[in-house]
Design an enzyme around this catalytic site. Sequence first.
Site, PDB file in Angstrom:
ATOM      1  N   LYS A  33       9.015  -1.016   2.336  1.00  0.00           N
ATOM      2  CA  LYS A  33       8.309  -0.127   3.280  1.00  0.00           C
ATOM      3  C   LYS A  33       9.177   0.275   4.463  1.00  0.00           C
ATOM      4  O   LYS A  33       9.226   1.451   4.830  1.00  0.00           O
ATOM      5  CB  LYS A  33       7.042  -0.818   3.777  1.00  0.00           C
ATOM      6  CG  LYS A  33       6.340  -0.027   4.874  1.00  0.00           C
ATOM      7  CD  LYS A  33       4.943  -0.487   5.112  1.00  0.00           C
ATOM      8  CE  LYS A  33       4.876  -1.738   5.924  1.00  0.00           C
ATOM      9  NZ  LYS A  33       3.479  -2.046   6.307  1.00  0.00           N
ATOM     10  N   ALA A  38      34.239  37.097   1.950  1.00  0.00           N
ATOM     11  CA  ALA A  38      33.067  36.734   1.150  1.00  0.00           C
ATOM     12  C   ALA A  38      33.486  36.028  -0.139  1.00  0.00           C
ATOM     13  O   ALA A  38      34.470  36.388  -0.765  1.00  0.00           O
ATOM     14  CB  ALA A  38      32.261  37.981   0.821  1.00  0.00           C
ATOM     15  N   ARG A  68       0.809  -1.231   0.000  1.00  0.00           N
ATOM     16  CA  ARG A  68       0.000   0.000   0.000  1.00  0.00           C
ATOM     17  C   ARG A  68       0.842   1.283   0.000  1.00  0.00           C
ATOM     18  O   ARG A  68       0.325   2.379  -0.131  1.00  0.00           O
ATOM     19  CB  ARG A  68      -0.974  -0.020   1.194  1.00  0.00           C
ATOM     20  CG  ARG A  68      -2.136  -0.982   0.942  1.00  0.00           C
ATOM     21  CD  ARG A  68      -3.223  -0.809   1.955  1.00  0.00           C
ATOM     22  NE  ARG A  68      -2.869  -1.364   3.251  1.00  0.00           N
ATOM     23  CZ  ARG A  68      -3.372  -0.943   4.400  1.00  0.00           C
ATOM     24  NH1 ARG A  68      -4.248   0.050   4.421  1.00  0.00           N
ATOM     25  NH2 ARG A  68      -3.013  -1.504   5.528  1.00  0.00           N
TER      26      ARG A  68
END
Length: 450
Positions: free
Chosen positions: A22, A363, A15
Amino acid sequence: MGCALIVLAAGQGSRMNSDLPKVLHPLASAPLLVHALRSGASLDPERTVVVTGHGAEAVEAAVADYDDTITCVRQTEQLGTAHAVAQAKGALAGVIGDAVVLYGDTPFIRPETLEAMQAARAGGADLVVLGFEAAVPGRYGRLVTEGDRLVKIVEAKDATPAELALTLCNSGVVMAAAPLLFDLIAGVGNANAAGEYYLTDIAGLANARGLTARVVRCDEAETLGINTRAELAAAEAAFQARARAEALETGVTLTDPASTYFAYDTVIGRDAVIGPQVFFGPDVTIESGATIRGFCHLEGCHVARGAVVGPFARLRPGAELAEDAHVGNFCEIKNATLGEGAKVNHLSYIGDASVGARTNIGAGTITCNYDGVFKHRTEIGEGAFIGSDTMLVAPVRIGDRAMTGSGSVITQDVPDGALALGRARQDTKPGFAIRLMDKLRAAKARATKD
Ligand code: UD1
Ligand code: MG
């Protein structure tokens, strides 16, 4: 006496509508199965056996990844839960202590609940089953009790209307001495509505032998099993709700709890402040008093006291920030240590590197760590100053209190205290800009006239 843990993980989980088995679907950044194994690990089992079947190879790889001392046994045909448990018999030969059966798709069983089951065993029960009052009993097995004795378990498919009306349901968790468990299972047949070997039949078989079976109860939320993606999403929401409440309870500030996402193992110290939209992947430790500003993604990292991260930062596995280190916006840190008070504040990538205490990374700095085949390290000393837009081409070492000029491409080691410039020398031509523009405009005017 040591106990043994048996985790059932052979089912298909059809499902889920998924190629992934699963039990490998992630919940709070860990496979469902790992949650079950961690619940069981609280009993400190002397042996753990995972029963695999559908997607066995992938499941076995995930188990080995989690703990390579765990044994996996294969159930090649899924003939029912009793048949699944029976597969573990060989691997548990010689275990005379208790065996506990857990489901790989049931992630929320608490250690306290397993302890309560142990206490019931110590109190004289031969078989202990974990039950819960179901809001909607639906397809759950029903627990038929007399006083505090469990008489039998009836699967919904096989139940009479009176039995279906019972709301005390079977979680699937059972505990008994290992030899007795396998002995009872040997007596289980498959003459039932599903044609399966039901583990649940052992309750009735125990009673028939004059043994005592008892029910320990827990909250329904704890026995939540995952069968569909919707249930997985609901379980994730339930996990996150609990993790947020726990963090707040233990003295962590969450600016916007609803947008803070925790992993199964996230550790956050008191007085840490977590801004909005922060995602914690696995293996993150944030020490007391650290600040994670908004919109950060962290996994596999350690952030020490007083450090400040974000907004918009990404800490990947192996990022290690010492006290008072700063990592600012649009920076990525991977497999790298930042020393005390080191700063990487803007638009930088620091990977496979060490950055010494109090060093400032300008930077746009990038550690060029990957040559397309190999990864190389960048080592930066203490109190260094890396100019903005420096490309540090690894392997390379920058010494203590050394500097690099902005825009440098650094390909050679820089000794302590040195300044390295690795860029073209500037050439300034007076008046050239105006002359060039005049020339271009004149060319444009001629072109539009024609
Ligand atoms: C089972 C119980 C039911 C209980 C419910 C709780 C039985 C017969 N029924 O029903 O009483 O209320 O769980 O969720 O035990 N598995 C295997 N091999 C198999 C069959 C199952 O490994 O051959 C594993 C599944 O992967 C799953 C677990 O065992 O993790 C339970 O199996 P499932 O088919 O979900 O049982 P239910 O019908 O839900
Ligand atoms: Mg089920």
